[in-house]
Design a protein around this motif. Structure first.
Motif, PDB file in Angstrom:
ATOM      1  N   ALA A  33       0.848  -1.195   0.000  1.00 21.29           N
ATOM      2  CA  ALA A  33       0.000   0.000   0.000  1.00 21.29           C
ATOM      3  C   ALA A  33       0.879   1.239   0.000  1.00 21.29           C
ATOM      4  O   ALA A  33       1.973   1.237   0.552  1.00 21.29           O
ATOM      5  N   LEU A  34       0.381   2.280  -0.621  1.00 14.02           N
ATOM      6  CA  LEU A  34       1.052   3.571  -0.667  1.00 14.02           C
ATOM      7  C   LEU A  34       0.164   4.583   0.043  1.00 14.02           C
ATOM      8  O   LEU A  34      -1.025   4.671  -0.238  1.00 14.02           O
ATOM      9  N   PHE A  35       0.738   5.312   0.967  1.00 12.26           N
ATOM     10  CA  PHE A  35       0.041   6.415   1.626  1.00 12.26           C
ATOM     11  C   PHE A  35       0.903   7.652   1.462  1.00 12.26           C
ATOM     12  O   PHE A  35       2.109   7.583   1.638  1.00 12.26           O
ATOM     13  N   GLY A  36       0.289   8.767   1.132  1.00 10.27           N
ATOM     14  CA  GLY A  36       1.080   9.972   0.938  1.00 10.27           C
ATOM     15  C   GLY A  36       0.232  11.202   0.744  1.00 10.27           C
ATOM     16  O   GLY A  36      -0.960  11.215   1.030  1.00 10.27           O
ATOM     17  N   VAL A  37       0.872  12.231   0.227  1.00 10.08           N
ATOM     18  CA  VAL A  37       0.217  13.515  -0.015  1.00 10.08           C
ATOM     19  C   VAL A  37       0.372  13.848  -1.490  1.00 10.08           C
ATOM     20  O   VAL A  37       1.451  13.710  -2.059  1.00 10.08           O
ATOM     21  N   SER A  38      -0.708  14.280  -2.108  1.00 11.90           N
ATOM     22  CA  SER A  38      -0.698  14.649  -3.510  1.00 11.90           C
ATOM     23  C   SER A  38      -0.764  16.165  -3.639  1.00 11.90           C
ATOM     24  O   SER A  38      -1.355  16.846  -2.806  1.00 11.90           O
ATOM     25  N   HIS A  39      -0.149  16.686  -4.698  1.00 11.39           N
ATOM     26  CA  HIS A  39      -0.135  18.125  -4.930  1.00 11.39           C
ATOM     27  C   HIS A  39      -0.743  18.417  -6.299  1.00 11.39           C
ATOM     28  O   HIS A  39      -0.408  17.769  -7.280  1.00 11.39           O
TER      29      HIS A  39
END
Length: 93
Positions: A33-39
């Motif tokens: 799984a990938l968790f992060g912040v998108s811009h």
């Protein structure tokens, strides 16, 4: 409170990912799984907007050998100020 829940979820997924893969064999089912912040940046008529949002992208696949893997993934992005994005796809590595 949100940060605590997100941190616990990320740690739980990392533990599940490491237990789901048997590194002694070249083949098998993989889960990650990938968790992060998108811009997102928009620029129009001398006006620009920057938006940040949460990204979560779990995936499941099958590892054929040490070099090849294929599977499916789900991607979810939620921006604070406007729409959300949901997508499903396949991948090969």
């Amino acid at each position: 409170m949100k940060r605590l829940i997100i941190t616990i979820m990320a740690a739980f997924c990392a533990i599940c990912q490491s237990q789901a893969i048997d590194f002694s064999d070249d083949r098998g089912i993989t889960v990650s799984a990938l968790f992060g912040v998108s811009h997102s940046h928009r620029s129009f008529n001398h006006h620009s907007d920057n938006h940040y949002g949460l990204v979560a992208s779990p995936r499941i696949g099958y590892k054929f050998n040490a070099d090849w893997e294929a599977g499916a993934f789900f991607r979810y992005e939620k921006f604070k100020d406007y729409n959300e994005y949901v997508g499903v796809g396949i991948y090969g590595e």
